[in-house]
Scaffold this motif. Structure first.
Motif, PDB file in Angstrom:
ATOM      1  N   TYR A  37      -1.255  14.771  -3.179  1.00  0.00           N
ATOM      2  CA  TYR A  37       0.175  14.777  -3.471  1.00  0.00           C
ATOM      3  C   TYR A  37       0.812  15.954  -2.744  1.00  0.00           C
ATOM      4  O   TYR A  37       0.143  16.947  -2.450  1.00  0.00           O
ATOM      5  CB  TYR A  37       0.426  14.813  -4.981  1.00  0.00           C
ATOM      6  CG  TYR A  37      -0.069  16.070  -5.668  1.00  0.00           C
ATOM      7  CD1 TYR A  37       0.815  17.092  -6.002  1.00  0.00           C
ATOM      8  CD2 TYR A  37      -1.415  16.250  -5.970  1.00  0.00           C
ATOM      9  CE1 TYR A  37       0.364  18.245  -6.625  1.00  0.00           C
ATOM     10  CE2 TYR A  37      -1.869  17.395  -6.591  1.00  0.00           C
ATOM     11  CZ  TYR A  37      -0.980  18.397  -6.919  1.00  0.00           C
ATOM     12  OH  TYR A  37      -1.428  19.544  -7.522  1.00  0.00           O
ATOM     13  N   GLN A  48       3.777  11.848 -11.324  1.00  0.00           N
ATOM     14  CA  GLN A  48       2.498  11.248 -10.952  1.00  0.00           C
ATOM     15  C   GLN A  48       1.298  11.926 -11.611  1.00  0.00           C
ATOM     16  O   GLN A  48       0.474  11.256 -12.242  1.00  0.00           O
ATOM     17  CB  GLN A  48       2.336  11.311  -9.429  1.00  0.00           C
ATOM     18  CG  GLN A  48       1.042  10.698  -8.933  1.00  0.00           C
ATOM     19  CD  GLN A  48       0.840  10.884  -7.444  1.00  0.00           C
ATOM     20  OE1 GLN A  48       1.400  11.797  -6.842  1.00  0.00           O
ATOM     21  NE2 GLN A  48       0.054  10.019  -6.857  1.00  0.00           N
ATOM     22  N   GLU A  51       0.885  11.556 -15.311  1.00  0.00           N
ATOM     23  CA  GLU A  51       0.521  10.176 -15.627  1.00  0.00           C
ATOM     24  C   GLU A  51      -0.989   9.971 -15.449  1.00  0.00           C
ATOM     25  O   GLU A  51      -1.646   9.355 -16.291  1.00  0.00           O
ATOM     26  CB  GLU A  51       1.300   9.215 -14.720  1.00  0.00           C
ATOM     27  CG  GLU A  51       1.633   7.910 -15.369  1.00  0.00           C
ATOM     28  CD  GLU A  51       2.595   7.086 -14.528  1.00  0.00           C
ATOM     29  OE1 GLU A  51       2.121   6.246 -13.740  1.00  0.00           O
ATOM     30  OE2 GLU A  51       3.817   7.297 -14.663  1.00  0.00           O
ATOM     31  N   TYR A  52      -1.546  10.493 -14.355  1.00  0.00           N
ATOM     32  CA  TYR A  52      -2.994  10.399 -14.143  1.00  0.00           C
ATOM     33  C   TYR A  52      -3.740  11.194 -15.204  1.00  0.00           C
ATOM     34  O   TYR A  52      -4.748  10.749 -15.744  1.00  0.00           O
ATOM     35  CB  TYR A  52      -3.384  10.876 -12.737  1.00  0.00           C
ATOM     36  CG  TYR A  52      -3.291   9.774 -11.707  1.00  0.00           C
ATOM     37  CD1 TYR A  52      -4.381   8.960 -11.438  1.00  0.00           C
ATOM     38  CD2 TYR A  52      -2.107   9.532 -11.013  1.00  0.00           C
ATOM     39  CE1 TYR A  52      -4.301   7.935 -10.506  1.00  0.00           C
ATOM     40  CE2 TYR A  52      -2.010   8.513 -10.078  1.00  0.00           C
ATOM     41  CZ  TYR A  52      -3.111   7.719  -9.830  1.00  0.00           C
ATOM     42  OH  TYR A  52      -3.024   6.701  -8.918  1.00  0.00           O
ATOM     43  N   SER A  55      -4.041   9.487 -18.471  1.00  0.00           N
ATOM     44  CA  SER A  55      -4.968   8.336 -18.439  1.00  0.00           C
ATOM     45  C   SER A  55      -6.418   8.779 -18.304  1.00  0.00           C
ATOM     46  O   SER A  55      -7.300   7.961 -18.038  1.00  0.00           O
ATOM     47  CB  SER A  55      -4.610   7.417 -17.266  1.00  0.00           C
ATOM     48  OG  SER A  55      -3.295   6.940 -17.397  1.00  0.00           O
ATOM     49  N   ARG A 114       1.211  11.442   0.066  1.00  0.00           N
ATOM     50  CA  ARG A 114       0.792  10.959  -1.248  1.00  0.00           C
ATOM     51  C   ARG A 114      -0.208   9.836  -1.003  1.00  0.00           C
ATOM     52  O   ARG A 114       0.112   8.850  -0.348  1.00  0.00           O
ATOM     53  CB  ARG A 114       2.007  10.453  -2.034  1.00  0.00           C
ATOM     54  CG  ARG A 114       1.710  10.166  -3.488  1.00  0.00           C
ATOM     55  CD  ARG A 114       2.961   9.762  -4.261  1.00  0.00           C
ATOM     56  NE  ARG A 114       4.106  10.616  -4.017  1.00  0.00           N
ATOM     57  CZ  ARG A 114       4.307  11.818  -4.548  1.00  0.00           C
ATOM     58  NH1 ARG A 114       3.409  12.320  -5.379  1.00  0.00           N
ATOM     59  NH2 ARG A 114       5.382  12.532  -4.258  1.00  0.00           N
ATOM     60  N   GLU A 131       0.797   6.230   0.736  1.00  0.00           N
ATOM     61  CA  GLU A 131       2.218   5.856   0.667  1.00  0.00           C
ATOM     62  C   GLU A 131       2.864   6.087   2.028  1.00  0.00           C
ATOM     63  O   GLU A 131       2.536   7.045   2.722  1.00  0.00           O
ATOM     64  CB  GLU A 131       2.944   6.696  -0.393  1.00  0.00           C
ATOM     65  CG  GLU A 131       2.432   6.514  -1.802  1.00  0.00           C
ATOM     66  CD  GLU A 131       2.793   5.176  -2.438  1.00  0.00           C
ATOM     67  OE1 GLU A 131       3.422   4.318  -1.788  1.00  0.00           O
ATOM     68  OE2 GLU A 131       2.423   4.989  -3.608  1.00  0.00           O
ATOM     69  N   TYR A 137       5.847   6.353  -4.958  1.00  0.00           N
ATOM     70  CA  TYR A 137       4.723   6.431  -5.899  1.00  0.00           C
ATOM     71  C   TYR A 137       4.519   5.021  -6.444  1.00  0.00           C
ATOM     72  O   TYR A 137       5.038   4.656  -7.482  1.00  0.00           O
ATOM     73  CB  TYR A 137       5.025   7.447  -6.997  1.00  0.00           C
ATOM     74  CG  TYR A 137       4.053   7.478  -8.152  1.00  0.00           C
ATOM     75  CD1 TYR A 137       2.687   7.273  -7.957  1.00  0.00           C
ATOM     76  CD2 TYR A 137       4.499   7.728  -9.439  1.00  0.00           C
ATOM     77  CE1 TYR A 137       1.799   7.310  -9.018  1.00  0.00           C
ATOM     78  CE2 TYR A 137       3.624   7.772 -10.509  1.00  0.00           C
ATOM     79  CZ  TYR A 137       2.281   7.565 -10.298  1.00  0.00           C
ATOM     80  OH  TYR A 137       1.391   7.597 -11.354  1.00  0.00           O
ATOM     81  N   THR A 138       3.788   4.213  -5.679  1.00  0.00           N
ATOM     82  CA  THR A 138       3.625   2.808  -6.037  1.00  0.00           C
ATOM     83  C   THR A 138       2.272   2.494  -6.666  1.00  0.00           C
ATOM     84  O   THR A 138       2.146   1.499  -7.371  1.00  0.00           O
ATOM     85  CB  THR A 138       3.810   1.897  -4.802  1.00  0.00           C
ATOM     86  OG1 THR A 138       2.813   2.219  -3.832  1.00  0.00           O
ATOM     87  CG2 THR A 138       5.194   2.084  -4.191  1.00  0.00           C
ATOM     88  N   ARG A 140      -0.083   3.249  -9.376  1.00  0.00           N
ATOM     89  CA  ARG A 140      -0.150   3.921 -10.670  1.00  0.00           C
ATOM     90  C   ARG A 140      -1.599   3.940 -11.175  1.00  0.00           C
ATOM     91  O   ARG A 140      -2.458   3.210 -10.670  1.00  0.00           O
ATOM     92  CB  ARG A 140       0.732   3.190 -11.676  1.00  0.00           C
ATOM     93  CG  ARG A 140       2.202   3.109 -11.286  1.00  0.00           C
ATOM     94  CD  ARG A 140       2.791   4.487 -11.078  1.00  0.00           C
ATOM     95  NE  ARG A 140       3.879   4.834 -11.945  1.00  0.00           N
ATOM     96  CZ  ARG A 140       5.147   4.862 -11.575  1.00  0.00           C
ATOM     97  NH1 ARG A 140       5.503   4.510 -10.365  1.00  0.00           N
ATOM     98  NH2 ARG A 140       6.065   5.248 -12.432  1.00  0.00           N
ATOM     99  N   PRO A 141      -1.878   4.734 -12.203  1.00  0.00           N
ATOM    100  CA  PRO A 141      -3.249   4.804 -12.731  1.00  0.00           C
ATOM    101  C   PRO A 141      -3.842   3.438 -13.090  1.00  0.00           C
ATOM    102  O   PRO A 141      -5.026   3.202 -12.838  1.00  0.00           O
ATOM    103  CB  PRO A 141      -3.095   5.692 -13.968  1.00  0.00           C
ATOM    104  CG  PRO A 141      -1.948   6.582 -13.633  1.00  0.00           C
ATOM    105  CD  PRO A 141      -0.993   5.711 -12.861  1.00  0.00           C
TER     106      PRO A 141
END
Length: 151
Positions: A37, A48, A51-52, A55, A114, A131, A137-138, A140-141
């Motif tokens: 990133y 981002q 979110e990771y 998870s 990214r 990306e 940011y397409t 996702r986890p």
């Protein structure tokens, strides 16, 4: 540049956790998700990586560890992780050497792009997504977890 099907370039970098992390130390033990990133404290990255991190239990269940990598210092990583509750190790690639090995360095801007790489227990890259623009940011986890479950 695609690395899928090739051995993942090995590296050792200092981490926000206080120790150096070597990619090959995970061989035979767990899959690795590398999340490159651009910058700590930037808007998209601040969505981002939390979110990771949130998870992480799902990644552990899938037999994987998540490592965030960018050019910021360990000190910036620690401050950012504390502010945003990020628990995954954040690695300091201050010279962009690892980003170059993975083909994601944006040298003219002094940052990495990214990108997400999934490396299996044998140390082989099984999935990569870069990306087109750093503000995107397409992947996702959940999408990465699907890739892991397919290994």
């Amino acid at each position: 540049m695609t690395l899928v099907g090739q051995p993942a370039p090995d590296f050792t970098l200092p981490a926000s956790t206080g120790q150096d992390i070597t990619l090959s130390s995970y061989r035979g033990q767990s899959h690795v998700v590398l999340v490159f990133y651009p910058l700590d404290f930037s808007p998209v990255c601040s969505m981002q990586l939390p979110e990771y991190s949130g998870s992480q239990d799902d990644f552990t269940e899938a037999g994987a560890v998540v490592l965030g990598i960018n050019r910021d210092s360990v000190y910036a990583h620690r401050a950012w992780a504390a502010e945003y509750g990020i628990e995954v190790p954040l690695l300091a690639d201050m010279q962009l050497e690892v980003a170059r090995q993975y083909g994601v360095a944006i040298d003219e801007r002094g940052i990495s792009g990214r990108a997400v790489f999934v490396i299996d227990r044998e140390g082989v890259v099984r999935y990569q997504h870069v990306e087109e623009q750093t503000g995107q940011y397409t992947v996702r986890p959940g999408a990465v977890l699907e890739q892991l479950r397919g290994l």
